[in-house]
Write an enzyme that holds these catalytic residues in place. Structure first.
Site, PDB file in Angstrom:
ATOM      1  N   GLY A  74      -5.452  -9.214  -4.288  1.00 16.71           N
ATOM      2  CA  GLY A  74      -5.052  -7.827  -4.062  1.00 16.71           C
ATOM      3  C   GLY A  74      -3.799  -7.477  -4.843  1.00 16.71           C
TER       4      GLY A  74
ATOM      5  N   GLY B  19      -2.182  -4.510  -4.651  1.00 11.05           N
ATOM      6  CA  GLY B  19      -1.554  -3.332  -4.065  1.00 11.05           C
ATOM      7  C   GLY B  19      -0.052  -3.577  -3.967  1.00 11.05           C
ATOM      8  CG  PHE B  20       2.557  -0.612  -2.276  1.00 10.87           C
ATOM      9  CD1 PHE B  20       3.532  -0.140  -3.139  1.00 10.87           C
ATOM     10  CD2 PHE B  20       1.575   0.263  -1.846  1.00 10.87           C
ATOM     11  CE1 PHE B  20       3.540   1.179  -3.564  1.00 10.87           C
ATOM     12  CE2 PHE B  20       1.563   1.584  -2.259  1.00 10.87           C
ATOM     13  CZ  PHE B  20       2.550   2.045  -3.119  1.00 10.87           C
TER      14      PHE B  20
ATOM     15  CB  VAL C 148     -12.124 -11.854  -3.016  1.00 13.67           C
ATOM     16  CG1 VAL C 148     -12.215 -12.947  -1.963  1.00 13.67           C
ATOM     17  CG2 VAL C 148     -11.149 -12.222  -4.113  1.00 13.67           C
TER      18      VAL C 148
ATOM     19  CD  GLU D 146       3.035  13.376   2.209  1.00 14.60           C
ATOM     20  OE1 GLU D 146       2.286  12.630   1.567  1.00 14.60           O
ATOM     21  OE2 GLU D 146       4.270  13.202   2.287  1.00 14.60           O
TER      22      GLU D 146
ATOM     23  CG  ASP E  87      -2.145  -1.314   4.698  1.00 22.19           C
ATOM     24  OD1 ASP E  87      -0.936  -1.303   5.010  1.00 22.19           O
ATOM     25  OD2 ASP E  87      -2.728  -0.345   4.167  1.00 22.19           O
TER      26      ASP E  87
ATOM     27  CB  ALA F  79       4.365   1.555   0.505  1.00 25.13           C
TER      28      ALA F  79
HETATM   29  C1  LIG Z   1      -3.913   8.262   1.202  1.00 20.28           C
HETATM   30  C2  LIG Z   1      -2.804   7.327   1.606  1.00 20.28           C
HETATM   31  C3  LIG Z   1      -1.496   7.781   1.624  1.00 20.28           C
HETATM   32  C4  LIG Z   1      -0.466   6.925   1.983  1.00 20.28           C
HETATM   33  N1  LIG Z   1       0.816   7.398   1.991  1.00 20.28           N
HETATM   34  C5  LIG Z   1       1.830   6.551   2.274  1.00 20.28           C
HETATM   35  C6  LIG Z   1       3.169   6.991   2.199  1.00 20.28           C
HETATM   36  O1  LIG Z   1       3.447   8.162   1.912  1.00 20.28           O
HETATM   37  N2  LIG Z   1       4.161   6.099   2.451  1.00 20.28           N
HETATM   38  C7  LIG Z   1       3.879   4.803   2.769  1.00 20.28           C
HETATM   39  O2  LIG Z   1       4.805   4.006   2.956  1.00 20.28           O
HETATM   40  N3  LIG Z   1       2.614   4.359   2.882  1.00 20.28           N
HETATM   41  C8  LIG Z   1       1.593   5.200   2.631  1.00 20.28           C
HETATM   42  N4  LIG Z   1       0.293   4.760   2.714  1.00 20.28           N
HETATM   43  C9  LIG Z   1       0.040   3.394   3.145  1.00 20.28           C
HETATM   44  C10 LIG Z   1       0.257   2.428   2.017  1.00 20.28           C
HETATM   45  O3  LIG Z   1      -0.362   2.914   0.841  1.00 20.28           O
HETATM   46  C11 LIG Z   1      -0.315   1.076   2.405  1.00 20.28           C
HETATM   47  O4  LIG Z   1       0.366   0.635   3.556  1.00 20.28           O
HETATM   48  C12 LIG Z   1      -0.145   0.076   1.295  1.00 20.28           C
HETATM   49  O5  LIG Z   1      -0.910   0.479   0.171  1.00 20.28           O
HETATM   50  C13 LIG Z   1      -0.591  -1.304   1.745  1.00 20.28           C
HETATM   51  O6  LIG Z   1      -0.411  -2.187   0.690  1.00 20.28           O
HETATM   52  P1  LIG Z   1      -1.382  -3.438   0.537  1.00 20.28           P
HETATM   53  O7  LIG Z   1      -0.885  -4.179  -0.660  1.00 20.28           O
HETATM   54  O8  LIG Z   1      -1.475  -4.155   1.822  1.00 20.28           O
HETATM   55  O9  LIG Z   1      -2.808  -2.834   0.274  1.00 20.28           O
HETATM   56  P2  LIG Z   1      -3.315  -1.877  -0.930  1.00 20.28           P
HETATM   57  O10 LIG Z   1      -2.176  -1.185  -1.565  1.00 20.28           O
HETATM   58  O11 LIG Z   1      -4.403  -1.065  -0.332  1.00 20.28           O
HETATM   59  O12 LIG Z   1      -3.927  -2.899  -1.965  1.00 20.28           O
HETATM   60  C14 LIG Z   1      -5.038  -3.709  -1.700  1.00 20.28           C
HETATM   61  C15 LIG Z   1      -5.553  -4.247  -3.023  1.00 20.28           C
HETATM   62  O13 LIG Z   1      -6.562  -5.209  -2.748  1.00 20.28           O
HETATM   63  C16 LIG Z   1      -7.650  -5.017  -3.629  1.00 20.28           C
HETATM   64  N5  LIG Z   1      -8.845  -5.526  -2.972  1.00 20.28           N
HETATM   65  C17 LIG Z   1      -9.357  -5.140  -1.790  1.00 20.28           C
HETATM   66  N6  LIG Z   1     -10.452  -5.850  -1.492  1.00 20.28           N
HETATM   67  C18 LIG Z   1     -10.651  -6.699  -2.511  1.00 20.28           C
HETATM   68  C19 LIG Z   1     -11.634  -7.686  -2.793  1.00 20.28           C
HETATM   69  N7  LIG Z   1     -12.626  -7.946  -1.933  1.00 20.28           N
HETATM   70  N8  LIG Z   1     -11.564  -8.374  -3.950  1.00 20.28           N
HETATM   71  C20 LIG Z   1     -10.547  -8.127  -4.834  1.00 20.28           C
HETATM   72  N9  LIG Z   1      -9.592  -7.208  -4.619  1.00 20.28           N
HETATM   73  C21 LIG Z   1      -9.624  -6.508  -3.466  1.00 20.28           C
HETATM   74  C22 LIG Z   1      -7.683  -3.511  -3.848  1.00 20.28           C
HETATM   75  O14 LIG Z   1      -8.339  -3.195  -5.066  1.00 20.28           O
HETATM   76  C23 LIG Z   1      -6.194  -3.174  -3.876  1.00 20.28           C
HETATM   77  O15 LIG Z   1      -5.678  -3.222  -5.190  1.00 20.28           O
HETATM   78  C24 LIG Z   1      -0.758   5.590   2.358  1.00 20.28           C
HETATM   79  C25 LIG Z   1      -2.074   5.138   2.351  1.00 20.28           C
HETATM   80  C26 LIG Z   1      -3.099   6.001   1.966  1.00 20.28           C
HETATM   81  C27 LIG Z   1      -4.509   5.501   1.945  1.00 20.28           C
END
Ligand SMILES: Cc1cc2nc3c(=O)[nH]c(=O)nc-3n(C[C@H](O)[C@H](O)[C@H](O)COP(=O)(O)OP(=O)(O)OC[C@H]3O[C@@H](n4cnc5c(N)ncnc54)[C@H](O)[C@@H]3O)c2cc1C
Length: 440
Positions: free
Chosen positions: A19, A21-22, A90, A190, A320, A336
């Site tokens: 992943g 993401g953040f 994955v 928003e 998350d 995030a």
């Molecule tokens: C519309 C929206 C608005 C938001 N606004 C805010 C905000 O204003 N402020 C704030 O703090 N938070 C906000 N959030 C929440 C924040 O974006 C999440 O808490 C944060 O992105 C979580 O980070 P993460 O790295 O856990 O997951 P993510 O950022 O979701 O990253 C997960 C990654 O895993 C990858 N992945 C998933 N499954 C697989 C797989 N099976 N195989 C390979 N790769 C995979 C995905 O492609 C992705 O790149 C918002 C969320 C959304 C959906």
């Protein structure tokens, strides 16, 4: 999928991060720093070739920003760092054999795994949501919603221009000109504010068939109020600001069914609409269930205080996907800052573990929360019980988001688009890229 050919795989124990993401990116940056100093092989796996800045995804959906401004290509983001990138999905993790199984590719072995696969939109089993509502989490979904909205405004215009007959009253809302947003958390709020501004300030000016009084933006929330995690004063401010922009705020009401051209509420009302945006909640990535480990509400994986998967010393779960709790046993919010801090922490603990040192517990440093409703309207609840409303809150919101978007080019492009939107009272990204409305 090819591993980066620019670097030969390093020696040393193998840390795999799932992943980008953040949480995953924060972990990988820290691991790369360690890999410059000690033998360590770091691999990042993601099914997207980019990182998505989800907090601004609603702006891509409402034509304020081009989707590319909030997506950052992973190869350019990690250029020069000792990290191997794998563009793959994955499908499972065998924690006993320490292997990550990929769709259509060989499994990869790890010594330490950092799981950062995030969450998915949850329909909570509400009828018709999967088929008819618009989710808002990934860039492709934002683009699809934007094109649907722009095509809808064109359709309203065309209908009015064609007929101009009795019955085609552009001041009476119909299913095309009614937009329902389910869920009044930060994203729903928003989006509602941005959509109301788009219609009232931009579309209403350019499309003779779209009159603000003939459109409805309805924000439906099951809970008692908007923005549950915010303070009462902030919630009041946000509600007033939304209503001042013409948004109908319906709290204590749930969407019970979504159809092609309606949303049915639990009080029996049926709202004619072809646009229901579903921002009502998320659930953990399905990988969590595949692991067969203990899960919290929302499907997050139960972790120890150092973020290791309960009962395993070689798997960390962050962002998350992690069911980490604060000092009072409450689940940490899925936002995030939690994900970034956890990603960094897990990377440091992974290295400590590989060097035979004891791991340390994770503590979340909460620096506050903010939300914007539109021009000069925002709330920023800062650490130390200080809250900024209106223009100061809005400037704080703009500044923080601008600084945290990944990639210099993206920050510049966002600044340019925002400046243009503000000065010209326009929206920078109003192209419909054919085929419009293709998935309907
Ligand atoms: C519309 C929206 C608005 C938001 N606004 C805010 C905000 O204003 N402020 C704030 O703090 N938070 C906000 N959030 C929440 C924040 O974006 C999440 O808490 C944060 O992105 C979580 O980070 P993460 O790295 O856990 O997951 P993510 O950022 O979701 O990253 C997960 C990654 O895993 C990858 N992945 C998933 N499954 C697989 C797989 N099976 N195989 C390979 N790769 C995979 C995905 O492609 C992705 O790149 C918002 C969320 C959304 C959906």
């Amino acid at each position: 999928m090819p591993v980066s050919e620019l670097r030969t795989p390093s020696d040393g124990p193998h840390v795999v991060v799932v992943g980008a993401g953040f949480a995953g990116l924060a972990a990988v940056r820290r691991l790369a720093y360690a890999a410059e100093r000690i033998p360590l092989r770091v691999t990042l796996v993601d099914r997207h070739n980019h990182h998505t800045f989800q907090p601004l995804i609603y702006q891509a959906a409402t034509a304020s920003l081009e989707p590319h401004s909030i997506g950052q290509n992973l190869r350019s983001e990690l250029r020069g760092l000792p990290v191997e990138l794998l563009y793959a999905t994955v499908e499972d993790v065998d924690v006993e054999a320490r292997r990550v199984h990929l769709v259509d590719d060989d499994p990869i072995a790890y010594d330490v795994l950092v799981l950062a696969a995030g969450a998915e939109t949850a329909s909570f089993g509400v009828e018709g949501v999967e088929e008819h509502a618009f989710p808002l989490k990934w860039l492709s979904q934002a683009t699809r919603l934007r094109e649907h909205l722009l095509a809808t405004f064109e359709r309203l215009d065309a209908a009015w221009l064609r007929s101009q007959a009795p019955g085609s009253d552009r001041t009476v809302p119909n299913a095309d000109s009614t937009f329902v947003i389910a869920g009044a958390g930060p994203t729903g709020v928003e989006l509602a504010g941005a959509l109301a501004e788009l219609i009232h300030r931009v579309i209403g000016r350019d499309h003779p068939g779209v009159r603000p009084e003939g459109t409805r933006v309805v924000l439906v929330e099951m809970g008692d109020d908007v923005l549950a995690p915010f303070q009462a004063e902030s919630r009041r401010y946000v509600r007033d600001a939304l209503e001042a922009r013409g948004v109908e705020v319906r709290t204590g009401t749930a969407v019970e069914e979504v159809g092609v051209d309606f949303a049915r509420l639990d009080d029996g009302e049926v709202i004619p609409t072809r646009t229901v945006v579903w921002t009502a909640g998320v659930q953990a990535n399905p990988l969590a269930s595949a692991l067969g480990a203990e899960q919290t509400g929302g499907g997050r994986l139960v972790v120890d205080d150092d973020l290791r998967l309960a009962g395993r010393d070689d798997v960390f779960v962050v962002g998350d996907l992690a069911g980490a709790t604060d000092g009072h046993g409450e689940l940490l919010p899925q936002v995030a800052p939690v994900a970034i801090q956890q990603g960094r922490h897990a990377a440091l603990q992974a290295v400590r573990h590989l060097r035979g040192r004891p791991t340390e517990p994770f503590h979340y440093h909460d620096k506050g929360q903010m939300v914007t409703i539109g021009r000069h309207a925002a709330v920023a609840e800062l650490a130390g019980d200080r809250t900024l409303f209106g223009t100061p809150g809005w400037l704080a919101w703009l500044g923080l988001h601008l600084l945290t978007i990944a990639g210099f080019r993206n920050r510049m492009s966002t600044l340019l688009n925002w400046s243009y939107n503000y000065a010209a009272v326009d929206r920078a990204a109003r192209l419909i890229l054919p085929p419009a409305d293709h998935e309907r």
